[in-house]
Design an enzyme around this catalytic site. Structure first.
Site, mmCIF file in Angstrom:
data_model
loop_
_atom_site.group_PDB
_atom_site.id
_atom_site.type_symbol
_atom_site.label_atom_id
_atom_site.label_comp_id
_atom_site.label_asym_id
_atom_site.label_seq_id
_atom_site.Cartn_x
_atom_site.Cartn_y
_atom_site.Cartn_z
ATOM 1 C CB ILE A 1 -0.996 0.027 1.227
ATOM 2 C CG1 ILE A 1 -1.665 -1.333 1.170
ATOM 3 C CG2 ILE A 1 -1.706 1.385 1.183
ATOM 4 C CD1 ILE A 1 -2.567 -1.466 0.082
ATOM 5 C CD GLU A 2 4.164 1.457 -3.308
ATOM 6 O OE1 GLU A 2 5.049 2.520 -3.888
ATOM 7 O OE2 GLU A 2 4.466 0.122 -3.825
ATOM 8 N N GLY A 3 1.750 5.651 -1.283
ATOM 9 C CA GLY A 3 1.005 7.073 -1.516
ATOM 10 C C GLY A 3 0.334 7.766 -0.278
#
Length: 533
Positions: free
Chosen positions: A130-132
């Site tokens: 999970i990124e950003g």
């Protein structure tokens, strides 16, 4: 002068206290993203059994925060298991901040759904990517990983991809990852040690050596076990269109990602000037697209390249080997890569050997083998290519300066004292740094002769100049039959030999004007560190 000497003594004491025996990385995973199940299997088959785990993108988070599966291929899962490998799909929000935050708001249900998917498809675990998001989601994300670990059966992997954080930031994207908490609930953290340069940045490495190494030092400094860290390696480069002076960017091609296999095609077709930046430990290619050139595409889709100058930073087998060496240096669990199918497949000929510390094919059984491995692992000397060290190859004056500067960890200077060391010489900055710190002297008239071989007596004098205050003068007469007291390096050779630093040959000769070999230099470095200790 005294400061330089103090640096030498201090560094050698530190290095000599580090054990030679290393815990080599044994684990290697990769992401599967571009392609389909049919191409995935062909990618895996080209890896020469160097992989233990594959991680396909089978589970996404949609804009409503719901988990959706895609393209799960049970035949591919079985094929991976038949190879004795594990398959651990990765969950991704693909940098959609809204999707990621909504999923975390419903994290209990999401964690339960992930565990159910692991059971339903006989996955070997789940990889969370999970990124950003930012620091506001830090605690919720850690709790999500905790919930997943509770629900996924023991013996099944739970691993987490985390942003590289070489500067220890608690804000922004890096701030969403609480390394300590995540390590409690996961089998390992996959450090995404890439995108030092990015889409829209100035030209530069995707992941320089210092960036990657500092990204590893950060979690280790938090007390996280090396066995819980996997070092991410990029299988892609980045390309920029630049102005005529190779500085400013002039088009929309401002750091676009490009796979390593396609980079080779571009560099060959446009007859690029390719250099190895040894300080950054990365490759740089520069080329010009003229009016008469065929305009190749960056990808199988998209518009062709325009006329103009281009700069690409990328990795090859030599720089990837150096990154594997970092994993071994710190005793990490292993390496990971983004993503399979983008690489130049020739790396798989040696990848597994590099993971096991078998770095060079030409040192097996060599008298200096252990010394070479010790010095190479400490970054004092590099190989002559990705598989050869050249133990019996003569050392050049440029290599001597480069090794000394690396050994001392000196900050590089930008100067131009020596007129015969061109601005694009690979050791330019190292030579100028060595001179600025009094480590070397030229040959007069602003000449250094960087590619000339260095002799045994020259190296003796060089080291003696900075270590002589530590040595008492020998009282006995020099025992080498090929040296006289009138020889210019007599005192240096005699003293260093008396104290066990320099050695002669079995026939009672020193051979002062013989070139020193790279193997001899590695052995000499080790003997110096032992003596200082």
């Amino acid at each position: 002068m005294k400061k330089v000497f103090a640096l030498i003594v201090t560094l050698l004491i530190i290095i000599s206290t580090i054990p030679v025996d290393l815990v080599y990385a044994t684990y290697n995973m990769t992401y599967l993203y571009f392609g389909s199940s049919s191409t995935y299997l062909s990618y895996v088959n080209q890896t020469n059994n160097a992989l233990q785990t594959v991680s396909p993108n089978y589970i996404d988070v949609n804009v409503n925060g719901q988990l959706v599966t895609k393209d799960i291929d049970e035949d591919f899962i079985k094929s991976i298991h038949d190879k004795g490998m594990t398959i651990v799909p990765f969950l991704s929000n693909h940098w959609n901040k809204t999707a990621g935050k909504k999923m975390l708001e419903n994290r209990v249900a999401s964690a339960t759904q992930l565990a159910n998917l692991v059971h339903a498809y006989n996955f070997d675990g789940i990889h969370i990517d999970i990124e950003g998001l930012n620091e506001e989601s830090r605690d919720a994300f850690s709790d999500f990983v905790r919930l997943v670990r509770q629900r996924v059966p023991a013996g099944k992997e739970v691993s987490v991809a985390v942003a590289a954080n070489p500067y220890g930031s608690n804000k922004g994207w890096q701030g969403m990852y609480d390394y300590r908490e995540l390590a409690k609930y996961s089998d390992y953290l996959m450090i995404m040690a890439y995108d030092e340069s990015w889409l829209g940045s100035k030209p530069g490495p995707v992941s320089s050596k210092n960036f990657m190494e500092n990204a590893i030092k950060y979690p280790l400094g938090l007390g996280i076990s090396p066995s819980k860290i996997v070092l991410g390696i990029p299988f892609y480069g980045r390309i920029w269109k630049v102005s005529n002076n190779w500085e400013s960017m002039t088009s929309s091609i401002q750091g676009r990602g490009i796979s390593l296999d396609n980079i080779g095609t571009l560099l060959d077709y446009y007859d690029a000037d390719v250099t190895y930046d040894r300080e950054k430990n990365s490759m740089r290619g520069r080329f010009c697209v003229s009016k008469t050139h065929k305009k190749l595409n960056l990808y199988s889709w998209g518009v062709p390249l325009e006329e103009g100058n281009y700069e690409i930073w990328f990795e090859n087998d030599e720089t990837i080997k150096e990154r594997i060496k970092i994993a071994n240096k710190y005793g990490l669990k292993g390496t990971g890569s983004w993503s399979l199918g983008q690489e130049d497949t020739t790396i798989w000929q040696n990848y597994d050997d590099w993971l096991k510390g078998h770095y060079f094919k030409d040192i097996n059984g060599h008298w200096a083998e252990n010394d070479i491995l010790h010095i190479y692992q400490k970054d004092w000397m590099l190989g002559i290519n990705s598989t050869q060290f050249g133990p019996d190859v003569s050392l050049t004056r440029a290599e001597a300066a480069f090794s000394l500067v690396r050994a001392l960890g000196l900050d590089m200077v930008n100067s131009s004292y020596f007129k015969d060391v061109s601005s694009n010489h690979w050791a330019k900055r190292a030579i100028e740094t060595a001179y600025a710190n009094g480590l070397i002297h030229g040959k007069g008239n602003y000449q250094y002769a960087p590619d000339e071989k260095i002799t045994r007596e020259q190296m003796s004098q060089l080291l003696y100049n900075y270590l002589k205050s530590q040595f008492s003068q020998p009282t006995k007469v020099n025992g080498f039959c090929d040296m006289k007291q009138s020889d210019w390096a007599y005192t240096a050779v005699h003293t260093m030999n008396y104290h066990g630093i320099l050695k002669g040959f079995g026939d009672n000769t020193f051979r002062p004007r013989e070139n020193i070999t790279r193997g001899q230099m590695a052995s000499l470095f080790v003997r110096i560190s032992s003596y200082i200790q």
